[in-house]
Design a protein around this motif. Structure first.
Motif, short mmCIF file in Angstrom:
data_model
loop_
_atom_site.label_atom_id
_atom_site.label_comp_id
_atom_site.label_asym_id
_atom_site.label_seq_id
_atom_site.Cartn_x
_atom_site.Cartn_y
_atom_site.Cartn_z
N LEU A 1 0.94 -1.05 0.05
CA LEU A 1 0.08 -0.25 0.01
C LEU A 1 1.06 1.27 -0.01
CD1 LEU A 1 -2.35 -0.88 2.91
CD2 LEU A 1 -2.81 -1.18 0.55
N ASP A 2 0.88 2.14 -0.90
CA ASP A 2 1.50 3.38 -0.93
C ASP A 2 1.16 4.34 0.35
OD1 ASP A 2 -0.83 4.79 -1.54
OD2 ASP A 2 -0.19 5.06 -3.71
N ILE A 3 1.70 5.53 0.48
CA ILE A 3 1.45 6.30 1.74
C ILE A 3 -0.06 6.74 1.86
CG2 ILE A 3 1.85 8.67 2.60
CD1 ILE A 3 4.02 6.78 3.35
N SER A 4 -0.72 7.15 0.67
CA SER A 4 -1.93 7.54 0.80
C SER A 4 -2.73 6.24 1.15
CB SER A 4 -2.40 8.00 -0.65
OG SER A 4 -3.68 8.12 -0.83
N GLU A 5 -2.82 5.21 0.58
CA GLU A 5 -3.78 3.97 0.82
C GLU A 5 -3.26 3.80 2.33
OE1 GLU A 5 -3.17 2.41 -3.79
OE2 GLU A 5 -1.80 1.59 -2.18
N CYS B 1 -7.60 2.35 -0.40
CA CYS B 1 -7.28 0.90 0.69
C CYS B 1 -7.95 -0.17 0.60
CB CYS B 1 -6.97 1.54 1.93
SG CYS B 1 -6.78 0.15 3.20
N LEU B 2 -9.43 0.23 0.72
CA LEU B 2 -10.51 -1.14 0.37
C LEU B 2 -10.33 -1.68 -0.73
CD1 LEU B 2 -13.95 0.59 1.77
CD2 LEU B 2 -12.82 -1.91 2.21
N GLU B 3 -10.08 -1.03 -1.76
CA GLU B 3 -10.10 -1.55 -3.08
C GLU B 3 -9.00 -2.67 -3.30
OE1 GLU B 3 -10.00 0.74 -7.03
OE2 GLU B 3 -11.73 1.33 -5.91
N LYS B 4 -7.88 -2.16 -2.81
CA LYS B 4 -6.67 -3.03 -2.72
C LYS B 4 -7.03 -4.16 -1.87
CE LYS B 4 -2.58 -1.29 -4.43
NZ LYS B 4 -1.12 -0.73 -4.21
N ALA B 5 -7.37 -4.05 -0.76
CA ALA B 5 -7.77 -5.15 0.14
C ALA B 5 -8.63 -6.09 -0.29
CB ALA B 5 -8.19 -4.60 1.40
N GLN B 6 -9.87 -5.53 -0.78
CA GLN B 6 -10.78 -6.53 -1.32
C GLN B 6 -10.51 -7.23 -2.58
OE1 GLN B 6 -14.20 -3.95 -1.03
NE2 GLN B 6 -14.98 -5.65 0.40
N TYR B 7 -10.04 -6.48 -3.60
CA TYR B 7 -9.95 -7.05 -5.17
C TYR B 7 -8.66 -7.28 -5.39
CZ TYR B 7 -14.28 -4.49 -5.05
OH TYR B 7 -15.51 -3.94 -4.72
#
Lengths: 406, 364
Positions: A245-249, A342-348
């Motif tokens: 995850l980058d800083i913003s995520e 963040c959610l997008e990365k975690a979920q998808y």
């Protein structure tokens, strides 16, 4: 006579009371401040330690007259089949006994993180010498590279990393937290990511900088300083690193897991999109509530946030309640954007619950939890998440609205 | 009379608290949690409740035979020969569990603090101190404990108080998530510990007011139960279900204390608890083993037995297990049954027989 003899014996006893087998003399210890673990191509592990150099610490004030400043730590690596094995082999090079009690951080290299961290975390929690409060990191690249650095402000880069992570710049994970996340049936682990980035020019002469920008060009080697930097978050599935995850995520992750403590939210001005308004976070609170109807899972995430407006590039009138409300809504949207990323990365992308939503589900639906805990990752990946944000700007610093043409 | 000293009610309560709690504090939460998971705190309450009948049993038996210790009235209940045999079994039982305490004592110090020191050193030191105290009798031990216990309680309370920033009570949720069977299973180990209240039956005759023994037993169990509850709940709120996999959860709890980077590294408090509590507990069981055997063989003084039993204890402490995993296995799987059998089941039988044969002082 007998009394005198007893007294003498008691005094003699003191000599043996200090302990013989386990005495630790300060000047016989190599104090480890940071440890890094990498994997080698042969499947062994490579342990890197930052050891305090007492002479460099003892000096106190810096020597005047532009003499080469010495590094305060000695960074040394050793390959071994296990961490303890490597430590023992290392003692062939290190003249003193390794002392782990003051260890501040442990960095896991990217390779070993992708192979599975449980291979190496056990040493840190099983050995009574290492404390469970050390900060854990995952390196982008090799841990050894990151450890081979020095800090401008702190005595060592390990302490600098410890201070930064405590200040809430990344997701703070202690050894005990990592162990709990790894042991959890639903939550997947996260670790703050650490690396070296060019950070200003070095302040000491003759100090080696360990980044690509400085390497190879001999005359330039003192032009760039490499400082340890928190550069995001490594997400794990099981005990294996699956992505970053980058800083913003990472900010999104902090919001969603109720760990946001400090931060600045910058939103475009209401009247001039090229100008920005920055709000300093004072306090934040997040509540996650799961809902389950037997087939569908959705979460309501309620985020409350109080902040102080501390910078306004534009000229809008803050005394106007409507404008004020619009800025607050913009802040809410900015927070939601990060949370969504963040959610997008975690979920998808990862399909891993790094947000501790499973724990919230377990608490609310303990009966149903038993049936679906094995499929939690799939169910989590398809869940809908509603985010409700109530952002309030409670203070505006030392000014109200700006003077026109200031 | 073998024991000349007398202890008052307060000293007896203090003594019972220490001799039950001392070894339970550090490790038992892990055993409980391994069965009952995050509901372990319910198990610990259950264990306290279940231990009340055991205390009642002990007090009832002693009230039937005033002025006699547990070993002495077995002979009255079961007759001369059978009584002697069960008395001997009990003396062996006390020596056996006492040697386990000594082993635990050494194991912990070695595991957490003195890694390279031979375990025998700790065994010998604690038994030597114990022998000295036992020779001076119950009164001295009770007074020593009167000094120690406040420090032990203070250390426990301080550790729990300072871990408050680390506590997350959500880790105790959801309540009753584990099946009731597992919660009961989890309560058996602490129950075996609480049942050590049986040892009170060995000292009731030496109380200044033996009639108060009931009050003493219930008071001590309530206190022990409460401390065990906060230690278990505190450990789980700090570490979640990881507690089940730790050797000494309360040590880990103390180790993570960090108040503003200023108050940290408080493991020495654990040392206070363990050394003071362990010493009193070991010495107490050492004492009742010595006293019991002297009464069994109708000696005039128990002093000649102090040294031989001390040597047996040191040797047994080494012999009871080859490694710490075996000790842990005994404590989590065998002691719950073994301890409850001797500390609750046999006393219950004794009481039934005594009432059936209408022995002892008839209740008014």
């Amino acid at each position: 006579m007998t009394k005198k003899l007893v007294c003498l014996l008691l005094i003699l006893l003191c000599i043996f009371q200090s302990g013989c087998w386990d005495r630790r003399e300060l000047n016989e210890l190599a104090i480890v401040l940071a440890a890094g673990v990498d994997s080698t191509p042969e499947g062994n592990i490579e342990l890197t330690v930052q050891i305090v150099r007492p002479r460099a610490f003892g000096g106190g004030a810096e020597k005047p007259g532009g003499q080469p400043k010495e590094n305060n730590v000695w960074v040394v690596s050793q390959e071994g089949r296990s961490i303890l094995d490597a430590q023992r082999l290392l003692e062939k090079k290190v003249s003193r006994e390794m002392y782990w009690g003051h260890n501040v951080i442990a960095i896991l290299g990217e390779d070993i993180a992708r192979d599975g961290v449980s291979k190496v975390t056990n040493f840190f929690s099983r050995s009574p010498r290492v404390r469970e409060t050390i900060w854990m990191f995952v390196a982008q690249g090799r841990a050894e590279t990151v450890l081979n650095s020095h800090s401008q402000l702190e005595i060592t880069s390990a302490q600098a990393a410890g201070f930064m992570i405590r200040a809430g710049t990344g997701i703070p994970v202690m050894l005990k937290d990592l162990k709990m996340m790894l042991a959890s049936q639903t939550t997947h682990a996260v670790l703050p990511c650490i690396g070296l980035t060019p950070s200003g020019s070095p302040q000491g002469v003759g100090m080696k900088e360990n980044i690509a920008e400085a390497r190879g060009k001999q005359e330039d080697s003192t032009q760039v300083h490499a400082e340890v930097t928190i550069c995001g978050t490594g997400a794990f599935k099981g005990d294996k690193l699956v992505g970053w995850l980058d800083i913003s995520e990472t900010r999104g992750l902090l919001w969603l897991t109720d760990q946001m403590e400090k931060g600045v939210i910058t939103v475009p001005s209401t009247e001039d999109p090229d100008r920005q308004i920055s709000i300093d976070l004072v306090r934040a609170n997040t509540e996650v509530e799961p809902f389950w109807d037997g087939e569908n899972l959705w979460f309501d995430v309620k985020i409350e946030m109080d902040g102080t407006l501390l910078e306004q590039q534009s000229m809008e009138d803050l005394t106007n309640p409507q404008i004020y409300r619009t800025i607050e809504e913009n802040v809410s949207r900015a927070i939601e954007r990060r949370a969504r990323q963040c959610l997008e990365k975690a979920q998808y992308q990862f399909e891993a619950d790094i947000l501790r939503f499973g724990e919230a589900f377990h608490i609310k639906y303990k009966g149903e939890w038993a049936q679906i805990k094995d499929r939690w990752d799939e169910i989590f990946a398809t869940a809908d998440v509603n985010i409700f944000i109530d952002a309030r700007i409670r203070q505006t610093g030392l000014e109200t609205k700006r003077a026109l043409g200031e | 009379m073998l024991e000349g000293g007398k202890i008052d009610g307060r000293q007896a309560v203090y003594l019972s608290i220490t001799y039950i709690m001392a070894t339970a504090l550090l490790g038992v939460a892990a055993i409980t949690t391994s069965f009952a998971r995050h509901d372990a705190w319910i198990s610990s309450i259950l264990a306290t409740v279940l231990s009340i009948p055991v205390a009642w049993l002990v007090v009832k038996l002693s009230s039937l035979f005033p002025g006699k210790t547990f070993i002495e009235y077995q002979e009255e209940i079961l007759g001369k020969y059978l009584g002697k045999i069960t008395g001997l079994i009990y003396v062996v039982f006390f020596i056996h569990i006492c040697s386990f305490m000594i082993r635990e004592f050494g194991d912990f110090i070695m595991a957490a603090f003195f890694e390279d020191t031979p375990i025998l050193v700790f065994h010998i030191i604690v038994v030597a101190m114990g022998a000295y105290t036992v020779r001076h009798g119950l009164e001295v031990l009770a007074r020593v404990n009167q000094i120690f216990l406040p420090f032990i309680i203070l250390s426990v309370v301080m550790i729990i108080f300072l871990t408050i920033p680390e506590l997350d009570f959500k880790r105790l949720l959801p309540v009753l998530d584990t099946s009731p069977v597992n919660i009961i299973k989890g309560s058996i180990t602490p129950l075996a510990w609480h049942s050590e209240i049986l040892a009170l039956a060995m000292i009731i005759p030496f109380l200044t007011k033996p009639d108060e023994s009931g009050k003493i037993a219930y008071k001590s169990l309530a206190m022990v139960g409460f401390i065990f509850l906060i230690v278990t709940a505190g450990s789980i709120a700090t570490f979640g279900e990881l507690v089940a996999f730790m050797s000494y959860p309360f040590l880990n709890t103390a180790r993570i204390i960090n108040i503003a980077k200023f108050i940290d590294r408080l493991d020495p408090l654990i040392m206070v608890i363990w050394l003071a509590g362990g010493f009193v507990k070991i010495t107490f069981f050492y004492y009742i083993a010595v006293l019991g055997s002297a009464q069994l063989f109708k000696l005039n003084s128990y002093r000649p037995l102090v040294l031989p039993i001390g040597i047996i204890l040191v040797a047994m402490a080494v012999a009871v297990g080859e490694n710490s995993i075996q000790i842990a296995h005994f404590l989590s799987h065998i002691f719950p049954v073994y301890g409850t059998f001797f500390q609750a089941a046999i006393p219950f039988l004794l009481l039934v027989i005594a009432l059936f044969r209408k022995q002892g002082r008839t209740p008014k």
